[in-house]
Design a protein around this motif. Structure first.
Motif, PDB file in Angstrom:
ATOM      1  N   PHE A 183       0.714  -1.334   0.058  1.00 34.90           N
ATOM      2  CA  PHE A 183       0.048  -0.104   0.054  1.00 34.90           C
ATOM      3  C   PHE A 183       0.923   1.269   0.209  1.00 34.90           C
ATOM      4  N   LEU A 184       1.790   1.366   0.967  1.00 35.51           N
ATOM      5  CA  LEU A 184       2.534   2.512   1.014  1.00 35.51           C
ATOM      6  C   LEU A 184       3.451   2.751  -0.374  1.00 35.51           C
ATOM      7  N   LEU A 185       4.019   1.913  -0.885  1.00 35.49           N
ATOM      8  CA  LEU A 185       4.862   2.139  -1.960  1.00 35.49           C
ATOM      9  C   LEU A 185       3.869   2.009  -3.274  1.00 35.49           C
ATOM     10  N   ARG A 186       2.939   1.512  -3.283  1.00 30.63           N
ATOM     11  CA  ARG A 186       2.168   1.713  -4.474  1.00 30.63           C
ATOM     12  C   ARG A 186       1.097   2.764  -4.577  1.00 30.63           C
ATOM     13  N   GLU A 187       0.509   3.390  -3.401  1.00 33.94           N
ATOM     14  CA  GLU A 187      -0.433   4.279  -3.310  1.00 33.94           C
ATOM     15  C   GLU A 187       0.243   5.864  -3.345  1.00 33.94           C
ATOM     16  N   ILE A 188       1.380   5.734  -2.952  1.00 31.92           N
ATOM     17  CA  ILE A 188       2.056   6.965  -2.687  1.00 31.92           C
ATOM     18  C   ILE A 188       3.078   7.275  -3.428  1.00 31.92           C
ATOM     19  N   VAL A 189       3.152   8.288  -4.436  1.00 36.26           N
ATOM     20  CA  VAL A 189       3.992   8.535  -5.455  1.00 36.26           C
ATOM     21  C   VAL A 189       5.249   8.965  -4.581  1.00 36.26           C
ATOM     22  N   PHE A 190       6.296   8.437  -4.689  1.00 38.20           N
ATOM     23  CA  PHE A 190       7.486   8.496  -3.820  1.00 38.20           C
ATOM     24  C   PHE A 190       7.964  10.118  -3.965  1.00 38.20           C
ATOM     25  N   GLY A 191       8.195  10.722  -2.858  1.00 42.07           N
ATOM     26  CA  GLY A 191       8.601  12.217  -3.294  1.00 42.07           C
ATOM     27  C   GLY A 191       7.285  13.006  -2.661  1.00 42.07           C
ATOM     28  N   GLN A 192       6.396  12.647  -3.091  1.00 45.99           N
ATOM     29  CA  GLN A 192       5.149  13.511  -2.922  1.00 45.99           C
ATOM     30  C   GLN A 192       4.356  13.082  -1.583  1.00 45.99           C
ATOM     31  N   ASP A 193       3.589  13.946  -1.101  1.00 46.88           N
ATOM     32  CA  ASP A 193       2.811  13.735   0.189  1.00 46.88           C
ATOM     33  C   ASP A 193       1.631  12.493  -0.205  1.00 46.88           C
ATOM     34  N   GLY A 194       1.344  11.795   0.843  1.00 45.35           N
ATOM     35  CA  GLY A 194       0.116  10.956   0.478  1.00 45.35           C
ATOM     36  C   GLY A 194      -0.626  10.775   1.812  1.00 45.35           C
TER      37      GLY A 194
ATOM     38  N   SER B  98      10.555  -1.705 -17.469  1.00 47.40           N
ATOM     39  CA  SER B  98      10.149  -0.585 -16.733  1.00 47.40           C
ATOM     40  C   SER B  98      10.109  -0.650 -15.408  1.00 47.40           C
ATOM     41  N   ILE B  99       9.837  -1.930 -14.813  1.00 49.00           N
ATOM     42  CA  ILE B  99       9.867  -2.134 -13.277  1.00 49.00           C
ATOM     43  C   ILE B  99      11.112  -1.699 -12.596  1.00 49.00           C
ATOM     44  N   SER B 100      12.210  -2.290 -13.585  1.00 51.37           N
ATOM     45  CA  SER B 100      13.354  -2.174 -12.850  1.00 51.37           C
ATOM     46  C   SER B 100      13.884  -0.904 -13.073  1.00 51.37           C
ATOM     47  N   ILE B 101      13.644   0.076 -13.896  1.00 48.05           N
ATOM     48  CA  ILE B 101      13.882   1.494 -14.032  1.00 48.05           C
ATOM     49  C   ILE B 101      12.884   2.328 -12.873  1.00 48.05           C
ATOM     50  N   GLY B 102      11.703   1.778 -12.527  1.00 48.79           N
ATOM     51  CA  GLY B 102      11.051   2.517 -11.444  1.00 48.79           C
ATOM     52  C   GLY B 102      11.837   1.968 -10.285  1.00 48.79           C
ATOM     53  N   PHE B 103      12.205   0.703 -10.137  1.00 52.92           N
ATOM     54  CA  PHE B 103      13.031   0.645  -8.675  1.00 52.92           C
ATOM     55  C   PHE B 103      14.036   1.469  -8.414  1.00 52.92           C
ATOM     56  N   ASP B 104      14.985   1.207  -9.509  1.00 51.38           N
ATOM     57  CA  ASP B 104      16.316   2.069  -9.475  1.00 51.38           C
ATOM     58  C   ASP B 104      15.889   3.607  -9.332  1.00 51.38           C
ATOM     59  N   ASN B 105      14.787   4.074  -9.724  1.00 52.04           N
ATOM     60  CA  ASN B 105      14.877   5.492  -9.704  1.00 52.04           C
ATOM     61  C   ASN B 105      13.825   5.749  -8.155  1.00 52.04           C
ATOM     62  N   LEU B 106      13.654   4.695  -7.491  1.00 51.19           N
ATOM     63  CA  LEU B 106      12.805   4.903  -6.215  1.00 51.19           C
ATOM     64  C   LEU B 106      11.442   5.233  -6.726  1.00 51.19           C
ATOM     65  N   ASP B 107      10.855   4.876  -7.784  1.00 49.24           N
ATOM     66  CA  ASP B 107       9.816   5.501  -8.253  1.00 49.24           C
ATOM     67  C   ASP B 107       8.966   3.906  -8.082  1.00 49.24           C
ATOM     68  N   PHE B 108       8.612   3.894  -6.625  1.00 53.95           N
ATOM     69  CA  PHE B 108       8.031   2.456  -6.332  1.00 53.95           C
ATOM     70  C   PHE B 108       6.652   2.375  -7.121  1.00 53.95           C
ATOM     71  N   SER B 109       6.062   3.686  -7.150  1.00 51.50           N
ATOM     72  CA  SER B 109       4.445   3.404  -7.467  1.00 51.50           C
ATOM     73  C   SER B 109       4.250   2.869  -8.813  1.00 51.50           C
ATOM     74  N   HIS B 110       5.179   3.560  -9.622  1.00 50.88           N
ATOM     75  CA  HIS B 110       5.031   3.299 -11.145  1.00 50.88           C
ATOM     76  C   HIS B 110       5.812   1.905 -11.470  1.00 50.88           C
ATOM     77  N   ALA B 111       6.729   1.482 -10.709  1.00 50.13           N
ATOM     78  CA  ALA B 111       6.986   0.111 -10.816  1.00 50.13           C
ATOM     79  C   ALA B 111       6.082  -0.864 -10.656  1.00 50.13           C
TER      80      ALA B 111
END
Length: 720
Positions: free
Chosen positions: A329-340, A411-424
RNA sequence: GGCGGCGUAGCUCAGAUGGUUAGAGCGACGGACUCAUAACCCGUAGGUCGGUGGUUCGAUUCCACUCGCCGCCA
């Protein structure tokens, strides 16, 4: 200086840190958020072959801890150790894979900090001076302004202090820092934080006071024991002292420093992006590769509840839905870097739609069919290498899934590498959607009825494709949902996922002939009562700070202790290395026009007789309590408003009341008043008001007259 | 007050150096299916893209102003 990858071709290193958590507050979801993100990244990097070192810990010094401990009748050591162990116990319960847990009260840290101080002193970056100014004891913060200035963070009146301090020559690093930001655009992420930091430094840097003489709970300045090193320098140094800085064993430091990613909450970016790099420059140490600030976790008020609900304990979610659900939930719902925002409602929603109906169900339907149609053995597929051409439709479909899987993996790998968990995760789940669609479209249950060998092969192709997709999805989701992934891995017959090599996920990696393991639900659907159960669990554990736990909490029915003010006053403290701060949710948009106005902002009620009768239950919803005014002051540029700090016995809170025309601030201090304690927070003139003072409205002007008692009533008492 | 950001379907958010019918997920509704965790699949949803004014052949996308929210300004 260590290099990313040494010549022997051994594994590249990856050093990741969380802030160390200040032990003035007990662990809550905000801390969990930061730490889960770090754990996920650590797992991801490990799985991709990195030599990962993951550091977390607790920050235990400072005047605030000294005072909290005294209130609790404990020594600072005992007090800090107690809360620190709560943090550690929670991380252990969640199975977080930290490699080291540093406490700033440990000898290794103390030695390292003193070493750092000495080094900076020897290199000429520390000098002794005198500071006179306003100081907020609560936030341990110097504040600009004349005597009597309120602390910008907590609103408390600052004290005038004059003390001899050691100063760090921060001003000497202004240019160097700006150059560094310029040359390393990824040093601070996301960009919004970077811009703020750059603007701050451009505004000019003054030297930084780095010692205190006003209290003792800290690390003594070497050679001048009257001083303790200010908490910031103390806390920040943990990132290197944990690696052995200042000790005679430089192995870890040489191997892992500089950090690859330092995760922080956005509220502490200045300390990590300005002071910390300056300290490192001064000590001639390399700077971390990147500092990543995430947003805040806001707690949404559940519509069903009264006016409660703020600090949510991670344990509550663990008890009902499990750690994976919380992590996801925490990683999918919240765009990392933004408030959630977090709510039980959204959590259960996500859980059911993504984890139960999505991933869990896909695993279930696929593996069940393999059991039914192939005796639980992964069938042989010829399309595994995209070579099966006898059935164009089938081949297209299977190859389609294969390429989707390949595409999403990237796409998932790029997401994780960039800490962009929600998009991954979004990518991973879109693959789940594709596979579900593929299964439905090719309808293996129909084909299974045919005895034609060609159809039999067709069936094998379909189920192999589905199972192989699940293997890849599971591997990629492992960093986020490790427990579930481990379960599915066993169900696929692949054994222990922690022993698996997930570095390469080539399509076709699932060997035909693999015997499936024992099947069983991975994410059973959450029933409707899940939300209620979590709310009930929370009700049993009124949100408390460490201080309050230690104190004796007055015997108040727990269900009535839900106080918005707890969040702002006690939990969001701007102290040192902090996690995701917890902030109160602003009133829901639709509720806004109806938001109750505090104090005499409300229109005077003219004739009670005109109002319809209410039931006792309606009255019971209003929580009236006795409180004592501790602090009162005028709100600048507001004729009618006073900012009050009232004490309810079990907590302090800020209330902004429109009574300035009738009462002077001085006349209120020490006075007992009646407040509506469960009013939703509201901002007035930028100040958050958490409650409302009860007053009669007298005369045409509606002059407020405060309610009071003829007898003395103890604070916190409820009016019924 | 200064600087910066945001305001898009019920909810959470994408998006466009300005240009045919503004997208996704969730929820809701209708249908189909039965391998599966009442799950899955298909279809539907008409949101003045915060407000006003301007530039333009044309703006939700550019500009100005305005309202609301937020961040930074030791």
């Amino acid at each position: 200086m260590p290099t990313q990858e040494n010549k022997q071709g051994s594994r590249p290193k990856f050093f990741i840190t969380t802030p160390i958590y200040y032990v003035n507050a007990r662990p809550h979801l905000g801390h969990t958020y930061t730490t889960v993100a770090a754990d996920t990244l650590a797992r991801w990097k490990r799985m991709r072959g990195y030599d990962v070192y993951f550091l977390t810990g607790t920050d235990e010094h400072g005047q605030k801890i000294e005072r909290s401990a005294a209130k609790a009748g404990k020594t600072p050591q005992e007090f800090a150790a107690g809360v620190s162990s709560e943090f550690r116990a929670l991380w252990d319960r969640m199975g977080l894979t930290y490699d080291d847990y540093i406490r700033t009260t440990e000898e290794r840290h103390k030695r390292g900090v003193q070493h750092l101080f000495t080094v900076l002193q020897e290199r000429g970056f520390i000098y002794k001076g005198t500071y006179t100014g306003q100081y907020c004891v609560w936030d341990e913060l110097y504040v600009e302004g004349p005597p009597g200035t309120a602390c910008p963070d907590c609103g408390r009146i600052t004290e005038t202090v004059s003390e001899e301090n050691y100063f760090f020559k921060l001003s000497a690093f202004e240019r160097k820092l700006l150059e560094y930001y310029e040359q390393h655009p990824d040093f601070i992420r996301p960009e919004a934080r970077r811009n703020e930091v750059v603007a701050f430094v451009r505004g000019g840097l003054r030297d930084l006071s780095i010692s205190r003489t006003s209290f003792n709970w800290g690390i003594p300045v070497p050679g001048d024991e009257r001083h303790v090193i200010y908490v910031w320098m103390d806390a920040l140094a943990n990132y290197i002292t944990a690696l052995g800085y200042g000790s005679d064993d430089p192995t870890l430091l040489e191997k892992y420093w500089p950090a690859d990613v330092q995760l922080i909450g956005k509220e502490i970016s200045r300390f990590h992006c300005v002071y910390w790099p300056a300290f490192l420059m001064a000590a001639d140490l390399p700077l971390p590769k990147s500092i990543v600030a995430h947003g805040w976790l806001l707690f949404e008020q559940s519509k069903m509840s009264k006016s409660r609900g703020n600090i949510v304990r991670a344990e509550t979610v663990l008890d009902v839905l499990g750690a994976d659900a919380l992590r996801y939930f925490l990683l999918r719902e919240i765009v990392f870097g933004q408030d959630g925002s977090f709510s039980f409602d959204a959590l259960v929603q996500r859980y059911n739609s993504d984890l139960a109906n999505g991933y869990g169900n896909l695993v279930s339907r696929t593996l069940t069919m393999i059991v039914k149609y192939f005796g639980g053995v992964v069938p042989e597929a010829k399309t595994a290498n995209y070579r099966y051409k006898e059935n164009a439709v089938l081949t297209d479909a299977c190859e389609g899934i294969g390429s989707v899987a390949h595409f999403q993996e990237i796409s998932i790998s790029i997401g994780f590498d960039n800490l962009d968990f929600s998009h991954a995760l979004e990518s991973a789940w879109s693959l789940i959607g594709s596979v579900d669609g593929f299964i439905t479209a090719s309808a293996p249950w129909k084909i299974s009825e045919s005895s034609d060998p060609k159809d039999r092969q067709y069936l094998a192709e379909i189920l192999y494709t589905a199972a192989e997709s699940i293997r890849i999805i599971t591997a990629l989701a492992y960093p986020v949902i490790p427990d579930a992934a481990a379960k599915v891995w066993r169900q696929l017959g692949l054994g222990d996922i922690t022993q698996a090599d997930l570095k390469e996920l080539q399509w076709g990696g699932l060997k035909p002939g693999t015997k499936l393991g024992q099947l069983g639900p991975v994410f059973p659907r959450a029933e409707k009562d899940a939300i209620t159960r979590m709310q009930e669990l929370e009700d049993k554990y009124p949100a408390q700070t460490a201080t309050e736990t230690a104190k004796q909490v007055p015997a108040i029915p727990v269900t009535e202790v839900a106080i918005p003010a707890l969040v702002t006053k006690e939990t969001v403290d701007t102290h040192t290395t902090h996690p995701a701060a917890v902030a109160p949710t602003p009133p829901a948009p639709e509720a806004k026009p109806h938001a109750p106005a505090p104090a005499v902002d409300a229109t005077p009620t003219l004739a009670a007789a005109e109002n319809p009768k209410i039931a006792i239950e309606d009255f019971a919803k209003v929580e009236l309590r006795v409180a004592i005014v501790r602090v009162a002051e005028r709100v600048p540029k507001a004729d009618r408003l006073l900012r009050l700090e009232v004490d309810l016995g079990y907590e302090q809170r800020q209330i902004v009341a429109g009574i300035a025309e009738a009462y002077t601030p001085e006349s209120l201090i020490g006075r007992k008043v009646v407040i509506v304690a469960n009013l939703a927070p509201r901002k007035l003139r930028g100040l958050e008001s958490n409650g409302m003072i009860v007053a009669a409205s007298v005369g045409e002007k509606g002059t407020p007259v405060l309610a009071g008692f003829l007898e003395d009533v103890e604070i916190g008492a409820r009016l019924k």
